[in-house]
Enzyme design. Structure first.
Site, PDB file in Angstrom:
ATOM      1  N   CYS A  29     -34.950   2.629 -12.020  1.00  0.00           N
ATOM      2  CA  CYS A  29     -35.760   4.368 -12.279  1.00  0.00           C
ATOM      3  C   CYS A  29     -36.909   4.436 -12.561  1.00  0.00           C
ATOM      4  CB  CYS A  29     -35.309   4.439 -13.495  1.00  0.00           C
ATOM      5  SG  CYS A  29     -35.903   6.036 -14.364  1.00  0.00           S
ATOM      6  N   CYS A  85     -40.958   4.166 -18.455  1.00  0.00           N
ATOM      7  CA  CYS A  85     -41.514   4.044 -20.045  1.00  0.00           C
ATOM      8  C   CYS A  85     -41.266   3.116 -20.853  1.00  0.00           C
ATOM      9  CB  CYS A  85     -40.006   5.075 -20.619  1.00  0.00           C
ATOM     10  SG  CYS A  85     -40.022   6.334 -19.046  1.00  0.00           S
ATOM     11  N   CYS A 107     -38.411   1.057 -21.605  1.00  0.00           N
ATOM     12  CA  CYS A 107     -36.874   0.731 -21.312  1.00  0.00           C
ATOM     13  C   CYS A 107     -36.195  -0.607 -20.130  1.00  0.00           C
ATOM     14  CB  CYS A 107     -36.804   2.196 -20.757  1.00  0.00           C
ATOM     15  SG  CYS A 107     -34.812   3.147 -19.816  1.00  0.00           S
ATOM     16  N   CYS A 164     -21.875  11.284 -24.084  1.00  0.00           N
ATOM     17  CA  CYS A 164     -22.828  11.587 -23.971  1.00  0.00           C
ATOM     18  C   CYS A 164     -23.345  10.769 -22.296  1.00  0.00           C
ATOM     19  CB  CYS A 164     -23.680  11.460 -24.414  1.00  0.00           C
ATOM     20  SG  CYS A 164     -23.566  11.857 -26.537  1.00  0.00           S
ATOM     21  N   CYS A 177     -22.066  16.505 -23.274  1.00  0.00           N
ATOM     22  CA  CYS A 177     -23.527  16.102 -23.315  1.00  0.00           C
ATOM     23  C   CYS A 177     -24.387  15.305 -21.545  1.00  0.00           C
ATOM     24  CB  CYS A 177     -24.615  15.186 -24.254  1.00  0.00           C
ATOM     25  SG  CYS A 177     -25.961  15.524 -24.483  1.00  0.00           S
ATOM     26  N   CYS A 183     -30.658  18.864 -27.262  1.00  0.00           N
ATOM     27  CA  CYS A 183     -30.796  17.808 -28.059  1.00  0.00           C
ATOM     28  C   CYS A 183     -32.037  16.530 -27.518  1.00  0.00           C
ATOM     29  CB  CYS A 183     -29.118  15.925 -27.472  1.00  0.00           C
ATOM     30  SG  CYS A 183     -29.386  14.511 -28.404  1.00  0.00           S
ATOM     31  N   ARG A 230     -29.084  12.699 -35.473  1.00  0.00           N
ATOM     32  CA  ARG A 230     -28.006  10.987 -35.134  1.00  0.00           C
ATOM     33  C   ARG A 230     -29.377   9.968 -35.433  1.00  0.00           C
ATOM     34  NH1 ARG A 230     -27.144  12.003 -29.708  1.00  0.00           N
ATOM     35  NH2 ARG A 230     -25.849  13.757 -30.385  1.00  0.00           N
TER      36      ARG A 230
END
Ligand code: SAM
Ligand code: DTB
Ligand code: SF4
Length: 348
Positions: A59, A63, A66, A103, A134, A194, A266
């Site tokens: 990616c 972040c 991550c 998800c 999701c 979400c 969650r």
């Protein structure tokens, strides 16, 4: 002591007020959270979702938490977009194990229109199994959000991650505003939102309060609010961050429940590092959704057998699939039984 008016949905939270809520005596805060929870939900029923990484690693974003950022040194096997059949097989297994929502996450800054067509095929196929869907694909344009809605997607996950004040310490390649814009597109087209964040990244209690205000002050509360505990991955900039006091985690779950009383909260990433007692405190504080299954995206989740046993020990039951057309969260719960051959039943 903060006594929540459980009939009022507020969008005018101030950081000072939320910080005051988080700083209440623990027992008072938990009482407030339980009151809000019980006024809106069956306190013994937990929504069960399963997560699959449909495109892993490489990616371009940075972040700091991550494993999938190409900018970090985390050890990870990159994978191209999974074939449709593989996704459907994983969804079927998840359904047969009791999950009602599937998800799918992709390590993209944003999907291309071609990517989106491939994902919409997955959404359609998973919906056809009778599951809620999701996806979390990064930033979305309004048109892309419309396309996903037309494909029958139930939820779009896009986290604010932290407070606007702390954000720049974690991510530099996209702005907080970008995130709010994607959430706006998702809401505008009528998809369910979400959105939540990550705790334990070195943020302060005030940052946690500020993040909760951002979520609660959105024009509509996200229907689902994932609260993740940072999963520390070697090779990422946040690896080695001081561990968060577990009671701070519980406090944040409780405050989320008070501030967004009708949302599913969650207990998301990080459960495999938590004791059963800590998870029980989170459920007591109003957490009513989990990820179930052996993996999150790239890291291990709590063991399924262990989760089943935990549900049994606490007398918790998995929520049945949401009937078509249900409007208010928490309005309908069906009793489901534990069976070995799942199918229409949940065996969590
Ligand atoms: N790439 C897309 C994006 O970031 O919008 C979607 C996938 S991304 C992995 C989804 C969310 O997972 C992140 O926003 C973050 O909140 C959460 N996440 C990722 N890595 C995590 C970690 N190590 N610990 C806790 N939560 C994490
Ligand atoms: C969310 O809030 N947490 C999930 C999901 N949304 C996409 C992701 C957790 C990822 C944990 C780290 C990993 O497995 O890579
Ligand atoms: Fe990429 Fe999402 Fe990971 Fe950020 S959280 S690096 S956008 S996969």
């Amino acid at each position: 002591m903060h006594r929540p008016d459980t009939s009022v949905i507020r969008h005018d939270w101030q950081t000072d007020e939320a910080a005051g809520l988080l700083g209440q005596p623990f027992n008072d805060l938990l009482f407030a959270a339980q009151s809000a929870h019980r006024a809106n939900f069956d306190a013994n029923r937990i929504q069960v979702s399963t997560l699959l990484s449909i495109k892993t690693g490489g990616c371009p974003e940075d972040c700091g938490y991550c494993s999938q950022s190409a900018k970090h040194e985390a050890e990870l096997e990159r994978e191209r977009l999974l074939p449709l059949e593989e996704v459907v097989a994983a969804a079927r297994t998840a359904r047969d194990n009791g999950a009602t929502r599937f998800c799918m996450g992709a390590a993209w800054r944003n999907p291309t229109d071609k990517n989106l067509e491939q994902v919409t095929a997955m959404v359609e196929a998973v919906s056809a199994l009778g599951m809620e869907t999701c996806v979390t694909l990064g930033m979305l344009t309004l048109t892309q959000a419309q396309r996903l809605r037309d494909a029958g997607l139930s939820y779009y996950n896009h986290n604010l991650d932290t407070s606007p004040e702390f954000y720049g310490r974690v991510i530099t390649t996209r702005t907080y505003r970008d995130r709010l814009e994607t959430l706006e597109h998702v809401r505008t087209v009528g998809l369910k939102t979400c959105s939540g964040g990550i705790l334990g990244m070195g943020e302060s209690r005030r940052d946690r309060a500020s993040m909760l205000c951002q979520l609660a002050n959105l024009p509509a509360h996200p229907e689902s609010v994932p609260i993740n505990l940072l999963v520390q991955v070697e090779g990422t900039p946040l690896f080695g961050t001081d561990a968060l006091d577990p009671f701070e985690f519980v406090r944040t779950v409780a405050a989320a429940r008070v501030m967004m009383p009708r949302s599913y909260v969650r207990l998301s990433a990080g459960r495999s590092e938590m004791t059963d007692e800590l998870q029980a405190l989170c459920f007591l504080s109003g957490a009513n959704s989990i990820f179930y299954g052996e993996r999150l995206l790239t890291t291990p989740n709590a063991e399924s057998d262990h989760d089943r046993r935990l549900f049994e020990r606490l007398g918790l039951e998995a929520e049945a699939a949401e009937p078509e057309g249900r409007e208010a969260p928490g309005a309908c719960h069906k009793t489901i039984t534990a069976t070995a051959d799942a199918g229409a039943h949940a065996d969590v």
